[in-house]
Structures are given as C-alpha cells and as structure tokens.
Design an enzyme around this catalytic site. Structure first.
Site, PDB file in Angstrom:
ATOM      1  N   HIS A 170       0.841  -1.195   0.000  1.00  0.00           N
ATOM      2  CA  HIS A 170       0.000   0.000   0.000  1.00  0.00           C
ATOM      3  C   HIS A 170       0.880   1.250   0.000  1.00  0.00           C
ATOM      4  CE1 HIS A 170      -3.426  -2.550   0.903  1.00  0.00           C
ATOM      5  NE2 HIS A 170      -4.220  -1.495   0.927  1.00  0.00           N
ATOM      6  N   HIS A 217       0.313  -3.451   9.249  1.00  0.00           N
ATOM      7  CA  HIS A 217       1.754  -3.343   9.025  1.00  0.00           C
ATOM      8  C   HIS A 217       2.438  -2.707  10.223  1.00  0.00           C
ATOM      9  CE1 HIS A 217       2.125  -4.666   4.872  1.00  0.00           C
ATOM     10  NE2 HIS A 217       1.032  -3.999   4.584  1.00  0.00           N
TER      11      HIS A 217
END
Length: 401
Positions: A170, A217
C-alpha cells in the site's frame, strides 16, 4: 541498527499509534454462547503480558459465536478480538485512506486519468504501479516477515491477513502513484508544483498511516515500502522517456507486454499456504499488459486521445458542465470495465475448468496456479484493452469526448 529495526518492527508501537488515534483493543467477559457481555468493555493495557492476552482471546474465540455493535462500540466475536472506536472521524478517514491503496481502487480510478485528463499520464502511472507492486509482492513472499500480531494490535482487515508484512505494498503504490504523477504532469499540464507536492505528500502519507491504524503493518513495513518505491522511481526515472518511445513504436512491444508479465505471474514464488499475493499481482500485471498493448494499438491507428495544442495545457475549469461530463464518462467507463471483467472471468473459468476437468462448483480450484494465473491474467488484460482502446471511442459515439 538492529535495535532500531527491532523497535520499528515492534507491534506495540503500532498499538500505541492506534490508541492515540482512538482505536482500542478491549476485553469483554461473556458466557458460553455469547449471551452476555460486560456493558463497558475494558481497554487492554500495554503492560499486560502478551501471552496472557493471547490465551484470553483464544479462550473467547472457542466459546463465542456472536457479533455486536452497540453504544459506540464496534465489537467482534468469533475470530476477531474486540475493539472500541473513540474517534470516528479518524476511523473513517483512515479506512478511506486504506481503501485508496487497494488494487480495485487503482483499477477503477487510474482509468479516470485516461478518460478525463491525459492518456499519457495514465500510461506512466500504470507502468510504474505494475513495477513497484510486483517487486513489493515478491519481496513479501521471499522475506516472509509476519504482520503485527493481535493482540496487542487491532486488525481491521482480514482478507490480506494471510499475506506477509514487509514491505507495505500500500505504501509502495501510494508513493509511486503520487510522485510519478507529480514528476510526469509538469510537461503535460499547467499547475503549481508546490501545490502538487503538498497533495502528493498528503495522499501518500494518509495511505501509509492507514496501514498502521488498520493494524496490518509495522512501522518498519511502511518505511521500507516508501524507501523501496522511492528507490525504484530514482532508478527508472532517467529511462521513462525511452521506455515510452519503445512501448508505443516498437514492433515487438505487444509481444513483450504480454509475454513478460504472464511469465512473471506464472513463475511467482510458491508458498506453503495460499495467499492472495499471487492473484493480486496477476490482476495488476494483467491490467498493465492490456493497457500497454492498447496504447500501442492507438499509436498505430494515429488516435491517442492525448491533449491537442501546445503542451503543457491548462487544467480544465471545474464548471457544472465539466463535472457532469466527467461523471457521465466515469459511469459509462466503469460499466464497460465491470462488464468486460464479468464476461471474461466467466468465459476463461469455463474454458479452464473444462480443460483441467474441474467441477464448476469447486471454488477451491481457482486457487490452483494453472487456473488462477491464466483466468485472472486474461480477464484483466481484456479490461486493460477495453480501457485503452474501446472506452474513449464509445465516449465519442455518445458525445462525451
């Protein structure tokens, strides 16, 4: 250095960021069957042993089958730890930002640059997007570094939880898309560079922070994603013009554009368990391959749909008519792409199921490499072709371009 890396990888750092933004992991006592629970869930504190928390969640998962959302609390039963949202503004902002990093967002929004701004810019963005995403996805499955555990982290996404963590694709995609557009646009469109820089930095930062907020993350994953993407842009930037020329004029361009991505997808690293990374990578490279062939075809036909006149051209004025025209193009274009996707997906799966003698109701067969890669690659190659060749010509027929 090792201590710094360990600190940036620490899941508690992510959990602290979530709590600062108003997202809390909570405990909720309830009986077997999930009929009762505490009226006020209790926040999980950082100083509790992680093993104790893990055991508690495992115990609750085995004895509960309920889901609640009451009194401002978003509470999940079954397989999800429970969480409390105390800042809904940041919650929706980060969820929207996380959505901007998904493949489906780019596949539906990047064509808007082609339809309403400049196909040249769309081509640049798709090329760079495909490069950084392939590198990032492969690095994930080669390094095999896990995502932050829950607890202490609240995880708001489940689809990609089976994927590995480092780097954050991302963050890579958001950085590449934002700054490729910023670097490519000055030669095509008149705008104030400082404003563009601010917008690029803001959008990419929101996507990066959203990966921490959603608990998918670590800080190290995000930082590495940004740095890798920046490095790839720095490495390839001197050759962007040369690649553009070869992509549009070389006779072997269509063959290379189809053969190389398909080979990369089919030889994608195998894992001991199924992950969505191979399928998502195939979608991206397939869309890029179809778009590349489409741009080559348009160049050969002498109709590229690029802005006419002296470059850079001024940005179009945002009037009611302009917005209505853009909305109409968006609607027609999305219908064309979604329709193409559905038709090609159905046809390609039928052919592959028949070829490999697989039952049509066997959804697990889609995970097999010999089926997943061809059907997704063919489907999204067709989507890319329709986007770059067909849609603008439909706009002309309908008087939208």
């Amino acid at each position: 250095m090792l201590e710094l890396l360990a600190y940036l990888q620490d899941p508690e750092l992510v959990a602290r960021f979530q709590r600062r933004c108003g997202l809390f992991l909570v405990e909720a006592a309830h009986h077997s069957g999930g009929r009762t629970r505490d009226p006020e869930p209790t926040p999980v504190h950082a100083d509790k042993p992680r093993e104790q928390l893990r055991g508690r969640w495992d115990h609750q998962d085995k004895n509960s089958n309920y889901k609640h959302k009451e009194n401002g609390y978003a509470v999940g039963g079954c397989s999800k730890p429970q969480y409390e949202v105390r800042n809904w503004l940041l919650h929706f902002l980060f969820l929207f930002s996380a959505g901007m990093g998904h493949e489906i967002f780019y596949i539906t929004c990047l064509p808007c640059v082609h339809w309403s701004v400049d196909p040249f810019l769309c081509r640049r963005l798709v090329n760079m997007w495909a490069v950084v995403m392939y590198v990032g996805q492969v690095m994930k499955d080669v390094l095999k570094l896990p995502r932050p555990p829950s607890p202490p982290v609240v995880k708001l996404e489940t689809r990609v939880d089976a994927e590995y963590g480092l780097p954050s694709t991302h963050a890579m995609a958001a950085t590449a898309i934002s700054f490729t557009l910023l670097l490519s646009a000055p030669s095509r469109i008149q705008f104030q560079f400082e404003v563009g820089l601010l917008i690029a930095a803001t959008l990419s930062s929101l996507v990066c922070l959203s990966r921490l907020y959603t608990g998918m993350h670590s800080v190290l994953d995000v930082i590495c994603g940004v740095l890798i993407s920046g490095f790839l842009m720095f490495l390839t930037y001197p050759y962007w013009e040369t690649f553009d020329h070869l992509q549009l004029t070389s006779r072997i361009s269509p063959v290379v554009a189809l053969a190389v991505p398909f080979f990369l997808c089919y030889t994608y690293p195998e894992l001991e368990h199924y992950s969505t990374t191979r399928g998502d990578t195939t979608i991206i490279l397939g869309a890029g391959a179809g778009s590349s062939v489409g741009y080559w075809v348009n160049e050969q036909l002498g109709q590229t749909f690029e802005p006419q006149g002296t470059l850079p051209v001024p940005l179009p004025t945002l009037t009611a008519d302009t917005l209505a025209l853009g909305a109409a193009r968006l609607f027609v274009g999305v219908v064309a792409l979604v329709g193409t996707r559905q038709v090609m997906k159905t046809l390609s799966l039928q052919v592959l199921y028949s070829w490999y003698k697989v039952r049509k109701r066997d959804d697990s067969a889609r995970r097999r490499r010999e089926i997943e890669v061809p059907y997704k690659f063919v489907t999204y190659t067709a989507v890319g072709l329709v986007n770059s060749i067909v849609v603008n010509r439909v706009f002309i027929l309908l008087g939208l371009l």
